[in-house]
Design a protein around this motif. Structure first.
Motif, PDB file in Angstrom:
ATOM      1  N   THR A 135     -23.638 -25.402  24.195  1.00 52.21           N
ATOM      2  CA  THR A 135     -22.658 -24.392  24.659  1.00 52.21           C
ATOM      3  C   THR A 135     -23.352 -22.823  24.307  1.00 52.21           C
ATOM      4  O   THR A 135     -24.370 -22.947  24.122  1.00 52.21           O
ATOM      5  N   TYR A 136     -22.589 -21.826  24.638  1.00 53.36           N
ATOM      6  CA  TYR A 136     -23.392 -20.586  24.480  1.00 53.36           C
ATOM      7  C   TYR A 136     -23.595 -20.385  22.878  1.00 53.36           C
ATOM      8  O   TYR A 136     -24.157 -19.535  22.401  1.00 53.36           O
ATOM      9  N   PRO A 141     -25.388 -24.371  12.429  1.00 52.88           N
ATOM     10  CA  PRO A 141     -26.772 -23.327  12.718  1.00 52.88           C
ATOM     11  C   PRO A 141     -27.967 -24.067  12.617  1.00 52.88           C
ATOM     12  O   PRO A 141     -27.964 -25.277  12.351  1.00 52.88           O
ATOM     13  N   VAL A 142     -29.029 -23.411  13.351  1.00 59.66           N
ATOM     14  CA  VAL A 142     -30.255 -23.913  13.605  1.00 59.66           C
ATOM     15  C   VAL A 142     -30.916 -24.107  12.158  1.00 59.66           C
ATOM     16  O   VAL A 142     -30.845 -23.414  11.528  1.00 59.66           O
ATOM     17  N   PRO A 228     -37.902 -16.630  22.191  1.00 59.30           N
ATOM     18  CA  PRO A 228     -36.353 -16.316  21.823  1.00 59.30           C
ATOM     19  C   PRO A 228     -36.304 -14.776  21.147  1.00 59.30           C
ATOM     20  O   PRO A 228     -37.410 -14.426  20.287  1.00 59.30           O
ATOM     21  N   PHE A 229     -35.329 -14.134  21.285  1.00 58.52           N
ATOM     22  CA  PHE A 229     -35.275 -12.831  20.598  1.00 58.52           C
ATOM     23  C   PHE A 229     -33.584 -12.732  19.735  1.00 58.52           C
ATOM     24  O   PHE A 229     -32.995 -13.976  19.783  1.00 58.52           O
ATOM     25  N   PHE A 230     -33.424 -11.879  18.823  1.00 60.42           N
ATOM     26  CA  PHE A 230     -32.579 -11.735  18.005  1.00 60.42           C
ATOM     27  C   PHE A 230     -31.784 -10.765  18.108  1.00 60.42           C
ATOM     28  O   PHE A 230     -32.177  -9.648  18.377  1.00 60.42           O
ATOM     29  N   ALA A 231     -30.234 -11.109  18.372  1.00 62.09           N
ATOM     30  CA  ALA A 231     -29.173 -10.051  18.801  1.00 62.09           C
ATOM     31  C   ALA A 231     -28.337  -9.866  17.724  1.00 62.09           C
ATOM     32  O   ALA A 231     -27.889 -10.931  17.030  1.00 62.09           O
ATOM     33  N   LEU A 273     -26.719 -18.566  22.580  1.00 61.70           N
ATOM     34  CA  LEU A 273     -26.746 -17.897  21.120  1.00 61.70           C
ATOM     35  C   LEU A 273     -26.476 -19.042  20.033  1.00 61.70           C
ATOM     36  O   LEU A 273     -25.466 -19.532  19.743  1.00 61.70           O
ATOM     37  N   ASP A 274     -27.496 -19.073  19.188  1.00 61.32           N
ATOM     38  CA  ASP A 274     -27.552 -19.884  18.035  1.00 61.32           C
ATOM     39  C   ASP A 274     -27.144 -19.021  16.700  1.00 61.32           C
ATOM     40  O   ASP A 274     -27.923 -18.243  16.559  1.00 61.32           O
TER      41      ASP A 274
END
Length: 283
Positions: A135-136, A141-142, A228-231, A273-274
């Motif tokens: 899912t989104y 957590p990864v 990947p980027f970090f938000a 979003l992880d």
């Protein structure tokens, strides 16, 4: 039906990938086609397509481990456990490649002066291979990278790279509005990350040609489009609250051939979003 890859085959293709990755991280020329040809000779019966597919599997493992991948080998996640184990082993023992990654992510970046035509720089977002059961946001957590260092996150914290990317996008926005005949709006663009601080959830306040606001968050990498980027929580919240104004500009291959794709609207809709970090308070 093709036979599963043996341990010897997996070790050989991972070693080959890491040799190419070292060249790429150091900015040295190499030929993917020649590497593929040599592997065909070494791996009896494996086709060029099968070898490339396995290279793409290795890219997927590296991204999950927080490590750069070879641009051009788009990540494919349906890989053998044997392959993942071999890649992680290689990461733990290939000191030159790890050192090259460290140098690449920490290098000081300068503002790259464009310019080609905007249509050469602005590209469609890449399409990620779908993964079942995601899912989104994931409830779990990864796992932390086995090396203990997420090199992609470390690059994301490179302040000089972030600022250089923002200034590059400022130039894009000025040109976009000038070419649209909205010079008066181009002169009102504001680099809010500098004038108001970096806690707003976006870096640049710009406009569409009709005068409506465009809130731009810039994420810059020197690596490929699938990196990947970090938000931050604030960035996700603002994108969700103001989806019609919000744009995330993903700038990639920054040091060599800068290109940008744009993700409009809520990041919850455009991204997986992880959760990689949690704020903890006492219960």
């Amino acid at each position: 039906m093709a036979e599963d890859w043996s341990q010897a085959e997996v070790a050989a293709i991972v070693a080959d990938y890491f040799a190419m990755l070292g060249h790429e991280l150091r900015g040295e020329p190499f030929s993917k086609r020649e590497h593929n040809r040599r592997l065909q000779e070494l791996l009896n019966g494996r086709s060029a397509g099968a070898i490339e597919f396995k290279h793409q599997n290795i890219s997927a493992v590296l991204i999950e481990e927080g490590f750069p991948y070879i641009d051009g080998y788009k990540p494919r996640a349906n890989y053998q456990d044997r392959l993942r184990t071999e890649v992680i082993l290689r990461l733990s023992m290939d000191a030159p490649v790890v050192a090259a990654a460290e140098t690449a992510v920490m290098a000081v970046a300068s503002v790259t002066t464009p310019w080609r035509d905007l249509e050469d720089i602005l590209v469609p977002p890449p399409v990620r291979e779908p993964r079942a059961g995601r899912t989104y946001e994931r409830a779990v957590p990864v796992p932390a990278p086995r090396l203990g260092i997420n090199y992609l996150e470390r690059e994301a914290r490179n302040a000089s790279l972030g600022e250089a990317g923002e200034r590059f996008v400022l130039e894009i926005e000025h040109r976009r509005l000038w070419e649209a005949g909205a010079k008066h709006l181009a002169e009102r663009i504001e680099h809010v990350a500098k004038t108001k601080g970096d806690g707003l959830g976006y870096d640049i306040a710009s406009f569409d040609p009709d005068g409506s606001e465009r809130l731009i968050e810039v994420k810059t990498t020197t690596f490929g489009a699938m990196t990947p980027f970090f938000a931050t929580a604030r960035e996700v919240a603002v994108s969700n609250d103001q989806p019609h104004q919000y744009r995330l500009y993903r700038l990639f291959k920054f040091r060599t051939e800068p290109k940008v794709f744009v993700l409009p609207g809520s990041l919850r809709q455009s991204c997986v979003l992880d959760p990689v970090q949690f704020r903890a308070t006492l219960a």
